[in-house]
Structures are given as structure tokens and as C-alpha cells.
Write a protein that holds these residues in place. Structure first.
Motif, mmCIF file in Angstrom:
data_model
loop_
_atom_site.group_PDB
_atom_site.id
_atom_site.type_symbol
_atom_site.label_atom_id
_atom_site.label_comp_id
_atom_site.label_asym_id
_atom_site.label_seq_id
_atom_site.Cartn_x
_atom_site.Cartn_y
_atom_site.Cartn_z
ATOM 1 N N LEU A 85 0.834 -1.195 0.000
ATOM 2 C CA LEU A 85 0.000 0.000 0.000
ATOM 3 C C LEU A 85 0.870 1.246 0.000
ATOM 4 C CD1 LEU A 85 -2.674 -1.089 2.618
ATOM 5 C CD2 LEU A 85 -2.896 -1.074 0.136
ATOM 6 N N GLN A 86 0.311 2.315 -0.536
ATOM 7 C CA GLN A 86 0.995 3.607 -0.592
ATOM 8 C C GLN A 86 0.131 4.657 0.101
ATOM 9 O OE1 GLN A 86 4.060 3.870 -1.975
ATOM 10 N NE2 GLN A 86 3.946 1.693 -2.459
ATOM 11 N N PRO A 87 0.744 5.721 0.634
ATOM 12 C CA PRO A 87 -0.061 6.805 1.210
ATOM 13 C C PRO A 87 -1.077 7.309 0.187
ATOM 14 C CG PRO A 87 2.238 7.080 1.809
ATOM 15 C CD PRO A 87 2.187 5.949 0.809
ATOM 16 N N GLY A 88 -2.306 7.530 0.654
ATOM 17 C CA GLY A 88 -3.379 7.987 -0.227
ATOM 18 C C GLY A 88 -4.278 6.868 -0.709
ATOM 19 N N ASP A 89 -3.780 5.607 -0.680
ATOM 20 C CA ASP A 89 -4.623 4.464 -1.055
ATOM 21 C C ASP A 89 -5.762 4.328 -0.045
ATOM 22 O OD1 ASP A 89 -2.829 3.830 -3.072
ATOM 23 O OD2 ASP A 89 -1.991 2.067 -2.059
ATOM 24 N N THR A 90 -6.878 3.776 -0.500
ATOM 25 C CA THR A 90 -7.958 3.438 0.427
ATOM 26 C C THR A 90 -7.549 2.168 1.160
ATOM 27 O OG1 THR A 90 -9.631 4.437 -0.988
ATOM 28 C CG2 THR A 90 -10.402 2.804 0.607
ATOM 29 N N GLY A 134 -0.520 -6.069 1.758
ATOM 30 C CA GLY A 134 0.871 -6.230 1.326
ATOM 31 C C GLY A 134 1.767 -6.782 2.411
ATOM 32 N N ALA A 135 1.173 -7.398 3.429
ATOM 33 C CA ALA A 135 1.938 -7.884 4.577
ATOM 34 C C ALA A 135 2.173 -9.393 4.542
ATOM 35 C CB ALA A 135 1.223 -7.499 5.872
ATOM 36 N N TYR A 136 2.006 -9.984 3.365
ATOM 37 C CA TYR A 136 2.265 -11.414 3.228
ATOM 38 C C TYR A 136 2.966 -11.649 1.904
ATOM 39 C CZ TYR A 136 1.713 -16.438 3.530
ATOM 40 O OH TYR A 136 1.975 -17.777 3.612
ATOM 41 N N GLY A 137 4.052 -12.374 1.936
ATOM 42 C CA GLY A 137 4.777 -12.634 0.696
ATOM 43 C C GLY A 137 6.186 -13.111 0.983
ATOM 44 N N GLU A 138 7.057 -12.919 0.004
ATOM 45 C CA GLU A 138 8.443 -13.358 0.164
ATOM 46 C C GLU A 138 9.206 -12.415 1.085
ATOM 47 O OE1 GLU A 138 10.410 -13.863 -3.573
ATOM 48 O OE2 GLU A 138 9.330 -15.712 -4.018
ATOM 49 N N LYS A 139 10.002 -13.039 1.937
ATOM 50 C CA LYS A 139 10.855 -12.263 2.836
ATOM 51 C C LYS A 139 12.097 -13.089 3.128
ATOM 52 C CE LYS A 139 8.734 -13.980 7.082
ATOM 53 N NZ LYS A 139 8.198 -13.606 8.375
ATOM 54 N N LYS A 140 13.111 -12.436 3.652
ATOM 55 C CA LYS A 140 14.338 -13.147 4.019
ATOM 56 C C LYS A 140 14.264 -13.504 5.499
ATOM 57 C CE LYS A 140 18.074 -12.472 0.951
ATOM 58 N NZ LYS A 140 18.480 -11.479 0.035
ATOM 59 N N LEU A 141 14.550 -14.751 5.782
ATOM 60 C CA LEU A 141 14.562 -15.223 7.153
ATOM 61 C C LEU A 141 15.848 -16.026 7.342
ATOM 62 C CD1 LEU A 141 12.765 -15.275 9.734
ATOM 63 C CD2 LEU A 141 11.890 -17.461 8.930
ATOM 64 N N TYR A 142 16.736 -15.513 8.161
ATOM 65 C CA TYR A 142 18.031 -16.163 8.392
ATOM 66 C C TYR A 142 18.747 -16.452 7.067
ATOM 67 C CZ TYR A 142 15.737 -16.782 12.875
ATOM 68 O OH TYR A 142 15.050 -16.548 14.037
ATOM 69 N N GLY A 143 18.694 -15.484 6.153
ATOM 70 C CA GLY A 143 19.417 -15.591 4.883
ATOM 71 C C GLY A 143 18.701 -16.376 3.796
ATOM 72 N N LYS A 144 17.561 -16.997 4.134
ATOM 73 C CA LYS A 144 16.808 -17.757 3.136
ATOM 74 C C LYS A 144 15.563 -16.974 2.743
ATOM 75 C CE LYS A 144 17.761 -22.573 4.206
ATOM 76 N NZ LYS A 144 17.405 -23.652 5.112
ATOM 77 N N VAL A 145 15.136 -17.135 1.486
ATOM 78 C CA VAL A 145 13.892 -16.511 1.043
ATOM 79 C C VAL A 145 12.749 -17.468 1.371
ATOM 80 C CG1 VAL A 145 12.597 -15.631 -0.928
ATOM 81 C CG2 VAL A 145 15.033 -15.181 -0.758
ATOM 82 N N VAL A 199 0.500 -0.247 9.107
ATOM 83 C CA VAL A 199 -0.194 0.688 8.230
ATOM 84 C C VAL A 199 -1.010 1.637 9.110
ATOM 85 C CG1 VAL A 199 -1.905 0.932 6.383
ATOM 86 C CG2 VAL A 199 -0.288 -0.989 6.335
ATOM 87 N N VAL A 200 -0.784 2.929 8.925
ATOM 88 C CA VAL A 200 -1.532 3.939 9.657
ATOM 89 C C VAL A 200 -2.651 4.422 8.731
ATOM 90 C CG1 VAL A 200 -1.442 6.169 10.840
ATOM 91 C CG2 VAL A 200 0.537 4.620 10.942
ATOM 92 N N VAL A 201 -3.888 4.262 9.209
ATOM 93 C CA VAL A 201 -5.069 4.624 8.430
ATOM 94 C C VAL A 201 -5.671 5.891 9.042
ATOM 95 C CG1 VAL A 201 -7.341 3.829 7.642
ATOM 96 C CG2 VAL A 201 -5.481 2.174 7.948
ATOM 97 N N LYS A 231 -8.176 6.326 4.620
ATOM 98 C CA LYS A 231 -7.067 6.348 3.647
ATOM 99 C C LYS A 231 -5.757 6.000 4.356
ATOM 100 C CE LYS A 231 -9.252 8.239 0.042
ATOM 101 N NZ LYS A 231 -9.667 7.358 -1.012
ATOM 102 N N VAL A 232 -4.846 5.401 3.600
ATOM 103 C CA VAL A 232 -3.534 5.061 4.147
ATOM 104 C C VAL A 232 -2.728 6.353 4.333
ATOM 105 C CG1 VAL A 232 -1.352 3.856 3.705
ATOM 106 C CG2 VAL A 232 -3.526 2.769 3.078
ATOM 107 N N GLU A 233 -2.299 6.582 5.564
ATOM 108 C CA GLU A 233 -1.465 7.751 5.870
ATOM 109 C C GLU A 233 0.009 7.355 5.727
ATOM 110 O OE1 GLU A 233 -0.855 10.005 9.979
ATOM 111 O OE2 GLU A 233 -2.947 10.100 9.283
ATOM 112 N N ARG A 234 0.352 6.164 6.234
ATOM 113 C CA ARG A 234 1.709 5.616 6.137
ATOM 114 C C ARG A 234 1.620 4.106 6.007
ATOM 115 N NH1 ARG A 234 5.223 9.290 9.417
ATOM 116 N NH2 ARG A 234 3.793 10.979 9.749
ATOM 117 N N ALA A 235 2.569 3.544 5.286
ATOM 118 C CA ALA A 235 2.667 2.086 5.170
ATOM 119 C C ALA A 235 4.135 1.715 5.331
ATOM 120 C CB ALA A 235 2.130 1.624 3.821
#
Length: 155
Positions: free
Chosen positions: A5-10, A105-116, A125-127, A132-136
Motif C-alpha cells: 500500500l501507498q499513502p493515499g490508497d484506500t 501487502g503484509a504477506y509474501g516473500e521475505k528473508k529469514l536467516y538468509g533464506k527466502v 499501516v496507519v489509516v 485512507k492510508v497515511e503511512r505504510a
């Protein structure tokens, strides 16, 4: 991979069960600002630190007009155990199907102990009062994150 999400998104609407099985909706907070934070798993050290930090600062946030909702894929029963064990005051909701996590947007690929790996991306996310999204903020650290939010929001 879910879109961030980006600022301004619903902010995506949601209704999820809390630790007691009661439904909690983002719409219930219309007219107030909401900090929605996403964490991987209740009863783990980092998530406990973060939830305790939010609980310790809840009065300060509430006075500044913010409600706090924590979202994880944990079942309501585990959230209730987490709340009781750590004496948490923040609202914790369960998203086992990860639909809300993905929508934010809080679920997906991430690095954990050097592994994807695929999993929950610790995010906040601040609404605003209009929904509206103020910060993400994504890939945040569990420790010190709440202090940073307070500083960023001027609280």
C-alpha cells in the motif's frame, strides 16, 4: 506477491474475529485513526515485544486519536492465550486465510536467516479517519518500532 500500500490508497476493508471470537471491522473505527500492525506469530519473542510496546503506549496513542489493531494468522484461541499471558490491551484479530494480510501487502516473500521464505512481513499501516492510508511501513523491526511510530506521528 501482494502489492504494498501507498499513502493515499484506500485502506482495504476487513472484518475478522478477535481473541474472543467477536467480529472487528475497520469500519467500526471510522472517524478515528487506526494503526493496523501485522505480525507473524503470537507468543514468540519479537511479536511479544511489539505487542507489549503497543500496549504500554496505548493510552498515549488513544489520547492522540489512534486505535490499534494487531493482525496475525493465529487462531482466536491462540490470540486469547497471548493476551492473557502478556496482559495485552491491544485488539488482536485472526486472519488464518491471510486475505487481509495479502490485501495490505503484509504477506509474501521475505528473508529469514538468509533464506527466502513466504510468510507474514512485519508491517504497520496507519489509516486516517477517512479510511485512507497515511503511512505504510514494511519489514519493520519488532524492537523499537513503536517508539519510531510515536516519533513519526509527533506523539
Amino acid at each position: 506477491m501482494s502489492e504494498r500500500l501507498q499513502p493515499g490508497d484506500t485502506a482495504p476493508a476487513f472484518t475478522l474475529p478477535d481473541a474472543d471470537g467477536n467480529e472487528v471491522s475497520l469500519a467500526d473505527h471510522k472517524g478515528r485513526k487506526v494503526i493496523v500492525y501485522f505480525y507473524p506469530s503470537a507468543l514468540t519473542p519479537g511479536c511479544t515485544k511489539q505487542a507489549c510496546d503497543f500496549t504500554d503506549n496505548l493510552d498515549l496513542l488513544a489520547t492522540a486519536g489512534y486505535d490499534v489493531i494487531g493482525v496475525s494468522p493465529d487462531a482466536p484461541e491462540k490470540l486469547a492465550k497471548f493476551r492473557e499471558k502478556e496482559n495485552l490491551k491491544v485488539t488482536l484479530v485472526s486472519d488464518p486465510e491471510k486475505k487481509v494480510l495479502e490485501a495490505y501487502g503484509a504477506y509474501g516473500e521475505k528473508k529469514l536467516y538468509g533464506k527466502v521464505v513466504t510468510g507474514v512481513i512485519r508491517s504497520t499501516v496507519v489509516v486516517d479517519a477517512e479510511g485512507k492510508v497515511e503511512r505504510a511501513l514494511y519489514n519493520v523491526k519488532a524492537t523499537g518500532h513503536v517508539a519510531k511510530i510515536l516519533k513519526d506521528l509527533g506523539i
